[in-house]
Design a protein around this motif. Sequence first.
Motif, PDB file in Angstrom:
ATOM      1  N   TYR A  44       1.048  -0.789   0.029  1.00  0.00           N
ATOM      2  CA  TYR A  44       0.125   0.230  -0.185  1.00  0.00           C
ATOM      3  C   TYR A  44       0.893   0.821   0.095  1.00  0.00           C
ATOM      4  N   LEU A  45       0.826   2.431  -1.103  1.00  0.00           N
ATOM      5  CA  LEU A  45       1.610   3.166  -1.515  1.00  0.00           C
ATOM      6  C   LEU A  45       0.771   4.240  -0.433  1.00  0.00           C
ATOM      7  N   SER A  46       1.691   4.550   1.239  1.00  0.00           N
ATOM      8  CA  SER A  46       0.537   5.848   1.730  1.00  0.00           C
ATOM      9  C   SER A  46       0.990   7.239   1.661  1.00  0.00           C
ATOM     10  N   ASP A  47       2.321   7.258   1.283  1.00  0.00           N
ATOM     11  CA  ASP A  47       2.783   8.737   0.873  1.00  0.00           C
ATOM     12  C   ASP A  47       3.677   8.604  -0.555  1.00  0.00           C
ATOM     13  N   TYR A  48       2.840   9.535  -1.439  1.00  0.00           N
ATOM     14  CA  TYR A  48       3.512   9.412  -2.865  1.00  0.00           C
ATOM     15  C   TYR A  48       4.389  10.354  -3.061  1.00  0.00           C
ATOM     16  N   PRO A  49       4.747  11.289  -2.273  1.00  0.00           N
ATOM     17  CA  PRO A  49       6.389  11.957  -2.586  1.00  0.00           C
ATOM     18  C   PRO A  49       7.055  10.869  -2.294  1.00  0.00           C
ATOM     19  N   ASN A  50       7.154  10.795  -1.390  1.00  0.00           N
ATOM     20  CA  ASN A  50       8.499   9.867  -0.560  1.00  0.00           C
ATOM     21  C   ASN A  50       8.836   8.172  -0.854  1.00  0.00           C
ATOM     22  N   ALA A  51       7.976   8.433  -1.431  1.00  0.00           N
ATOM     23  CA  ALA A  51       7.871   6.420  -1.657  1.00  0.00           C
ATOM     24  C   ALA A  51       7.619   5.488  -0.692  1.00  0.00           C
ATOM     25  N   GLY A  52       6.984   6.081   0.694  1.00  0.00           N
ATOM     26  CA  GLY A  52       6.031   4.919   1.850  1.00  0.00           C
ATOM     27  C   GLY A  52       5.304   3.706   1.850  1.00  0.00           C
ATOM     28  N   ILE A  53       5.643   2.733   1.612  1.00  0.00           N
ATOM     29  CA  ILE A  53       5.278   1.616   1.483  1.00  0.00           C
ATOM     30  C   ILE A  53       4.848   0.545   1.997  1.00  0.00           C
ATOM     31  N   ASP A 179      17.523  11.102  -8.303  1.00  0.00           N
ATOM     32  CA  ASP A 179      16.806   9.834  -8.235  1.00  0.00           C
ATOM     33  C   ASP A 179      15.746  10.469  -7.366  1.00  0.00           C
ATOM     34  N   ASN A 180      15.033  10.576  -7.802  1.00  0.00           N
ATOM     35  CA  ASN A 180      13.877  11.190  -7.224  1.00  0.00           C
ATOM     36  C   ASN A 180      12.830  10.113  -6.743  1.00  0.00           C
ATOM     37  N   LYS A 181      12.492  10.232  -5.356  1.00  0.00           N
ATOM     38  CA  LYS A 181      11.483   8.728  -4.817  1.00  0.00           C
ATOM     39  C   LYS A 181      10.574   8.329  -5.866  1.00  0.00           C
ATOM     40  N   LEU A 182       9.498   8.909  -5.914  1.00  0.00           N
ATOM     41  CA  LEU A 182       8.441   8.594  -6.501  1.00  0.00           C
ATOM     42  C   LEU A 182       8.750   7.830  -7.868  1.00  0.00           C
ATOM     43  N   LEU A 183       9.425   9.412  -8.422  1.00  0.00           N
ATOM     44  CA  LEU A 183       9.563   8.834 -10.206  1.00  0.00           C
ATOM     45  C   LEU A 183      10.228   7.160  -9.981  1.00  0.00           C
ATOM     46  N   THR A 184      11.363   7.301  -9.194  1.00  0.00           N
ATOM     47  CA  THR A 184      12.700   5.894  -9.176  1.00  0.00           C
ATOM     48  C   THR A 184      11.474   4.579  -9.041  1.00  0.00           C
ATOM     49  N   PHE A 185      10.647   5.121  -8.128  1.00  0.00           N
ATOM     50  CA  PHE A 185       9.857   3.994  -7.984  1.00  0.00           C
ATOM     51  C   PHE A 185       8.709   3.364  -9.202  1.00  0.00           C
ATOM     52  N   LEU A 186       8.480   4.510  -9.267  1.00  0.00           N
ATOM     53  CA  LEU A 186       7.638   4.394 -10.063  1.00  0.00           C
ATOM     54  C   LEU A 186       7.910   3.562 -11.864  1.00  0.00           C
ATOM     55  N   ALA A 187       8.768   3.211 -12.302  1.00  0.00           N
ATOM     56  CA  ALA A 187       9.970   2.801 -12.572  1.00  0.00           C
ATOM     57  C   ALA A 187      10.520   2.026 -12.839  1.00  0.00           C
ATOM     58  N   SER A 188       9.968   0.911 -11.307  1.00  0.00           N
ATOM     59  CA  SER A 188      11.099  -0.355 -11.267  1.00  0.00           C
ATOM     60  C   SER A 188      12.042   0.001 -10.949  1.00  0.00           C
ATOM     61  N   ASN A 189      12.130   1.180  -9.688  1.00  0.00           N
ATOM     62  CA  ASN A 189      13.674   1.508  -9.437  1.00  0.00           C
ATOM     63  C   ASN A 189      14.667   1.744 -10.619  1.00  0.00           C
ATOM     64  N   ASN A 190      14.109   1.934 -11.221  1.00  0.00           N
ATOM     65  CA  ASN A 190      15.667   2.225 -12.375  1.00  0.00           C
ATOM     66  C   ASN A 190      15.114   4.254 -12.325  1.00  0.00           C
ATOM     67  N   PRO A 191      16.665   4.523 -12.121  1.00  0.00           N
ATOM     68  CA  PRO A 191      17.432   5.849 -11.242  1.00  0.00           C
ATOM     69  C   PRO A 191      16.634   7.135 -12.067  1.00  0.00           C
ATOM     70  N   VAL A 192      15.667   7.775 -11.525  1.00  0.00           N
ATOM     71  CA  VAL A 192      14.719   9.314 -12.861  1.00  0.00           C
ATOM     72  C   VAL A 192      16.150  10.258 -11.907  1.00  0.00           C
ATOM     73  N   ASP A 223      12.780  18.812 -16.914  1.00  0.00           N
ATOM     74  CA  ASP A 223      13.831  17.566 -17.425  1.00  0.00           C
ATOM     75  C   ASP A 223      13.829  15.852 -16.877  1.00  0.00           C
ATOM     76  N   ARG A 224      13.508  15.297 -17.281  1.00  0.00           N
ATOM     77  CA  ARG A 224      13.639  13.842 -16.879  1.00  0.00           C
ATOM     78  C   ARG A 224      14.597  12.855 -17.972  1.00  0.00           C
ATOM     79  N   TYR A 225      15.331  12.236 -16.678  1.00  0.00           N
ATOM     80  CA  TYR A 225      16.495  10.978 -17.247  1.00  0.00           C
ATOM     81  C   TYR A 225      16.134  10.080 -16.682  1.00  0.00           C
ATOM     82  N   VAL A 226      15.828   8.823 -17.377  1.00  0.00           N
ATOM     83  CA  VAL A 226      15.762   7.723 -17.014  1.00  0.00           C
ATOM     84  C   VAL A 226      17.354   7.329 -17.323  1.00  0.00           C
TER      85      VAL A 226
END
Lengths: 353, 156
Positions: A44-53, A179-192, A223-226
């Motif tokens: 359960y993702l309770s905190d999106y900005p910090n990827a608190g699960i 290494d943005n926390k939320l985007l890295t989590f959404l990108a299957s832990n590929n650093p964003v 700007d975004r880098y994956v």
Amino acid sequence: MTIYRFIFFSWLFALLNLGLAKAETDISGFASIAGGLVTNGDRYLSDYPNAGIYDDDLSFAPDTTIGLQLKKTLNDQSDFVLQLVNRGASDFHTDIDWAYLNYNFDHELSLQAGRKRLPLYFYSDFFDLGLAYHWIRPPADNYTWQITSFNGISLQYESELESWDMLLNVYLGREDDKDNKLLTFLASNNPVDESWKNIVGFVAEFSDAQFELRFTIMSSELDRYVNDIQIADDVGQLFYGFSVNYNNRQLTLLSELNHYERDEDNISVDTHMLSLAYKFKSYTPHITYSKLRQDRIAGSGDELHSTYSIGCRKDLNKTTALKLQFDKTTDKANTTTILGDGELLSFGIDFVF
Amino acid sequence: MNNIIKSTMSFNLKALSLLLLYLVFSIQPVAADTSGGVLVSSKASSIQGKVQRKDLRRIFLGIRPASKYQINKPVLNAANKETYALFLKNILFLTESGYKRKLIKRVFRQGADEIQSIDNIRQLEQHLLSHPNDISFMSKQQAENYPNLKVIQELW
């Protein structure tokens, strides 16, 4: 390991408190110690900005936060504010959320230069301050932004309009987040890595004895880098939102509507939230509905999730509150489910010092 | 089946609307003021003249006032719940929970100074005597019992 870091920083804060107090620096702080477990579903993702699960084992990391604020008055017109925050969701790494120099032109107009929270949503700039709201955390569907602070300047005008308190705020700045926390989590832990450039925003708040109205608008370029490969370059984005709240001695009604769009990518996201609370002596039971909808687009997909929350806050005294909350999230997206359907039981204690 | 679901939903909406109406209209107003309230400081304070009500509200909200009036810091008198509630109602135009929320937000959003609250009247008197330019409020009747305090102005 995380618990040792938590204890270490708690002691560090206590020692800072002792040492800096002698230097006549104002020190204050806040903390939310929260635990919870998934009662239905896997995670359960309770905190999106910090990827608190949360998962199905009791955990105290996703929503636990401790913050320390230091304020040094430099002279009659200026002061410096520093706020350090440790979040369980970030492995209790210390983040600098606020670090700015404040200059008062007069009793109504002031300028801040440095690092501040990005005031997008109603609760954005006091998202971690659990004592200021009745939930364990603000409704997750509504608070799905990946950039939470910025470096820049902010001009504030604080006055009265008839019986209304008025706060107008214009801000300019930029944020680069590796290494943005939320985007890295959404990108299957590929650093964003994410940058928001040329941020320009405006916030207007009006409040009287019972009503609070807030309007917010922000535009910037992204700007975004994956995996170090650039996938977005100078992409314009626009956010705007509106909130109306009603509070009296017992009844509280909170509402929030937000819209986010990136024309170049055809991305359009709408979020909304409605919450009702009623105070019986020191108890405040509450019920909330929140929803996020992103229409389906080529190359990205859709996103559609909503949450019903029910809970109760018990005020122990003026600076401490206990909370218990149950959340049921339904994820109906066709292509981009976040963590699927889930139910979460959580509890916590919030206090300021 | 659809009709049953629709009628159940319609009933639930009506019940929720009635509950909301009940909650809004069941709120009791604060008890009427009988004794009056005053702004006080130590007799040794250098505070001269009256404080504008608008500025007094700003001071107790942690916002800079238009004039300083030689005031050092405001102190909340939480020793008497009725006086505290009347001060919030007549000067700040806020409920206790609304005031508390505003203060916390101001401290951690805008770096405002915290406002001290004292819940014992003797301790409040001692505080004002040892911090001559700090201000607080109390009922008129209560203020008469503390000859070392001076009444700056009547509040309500």
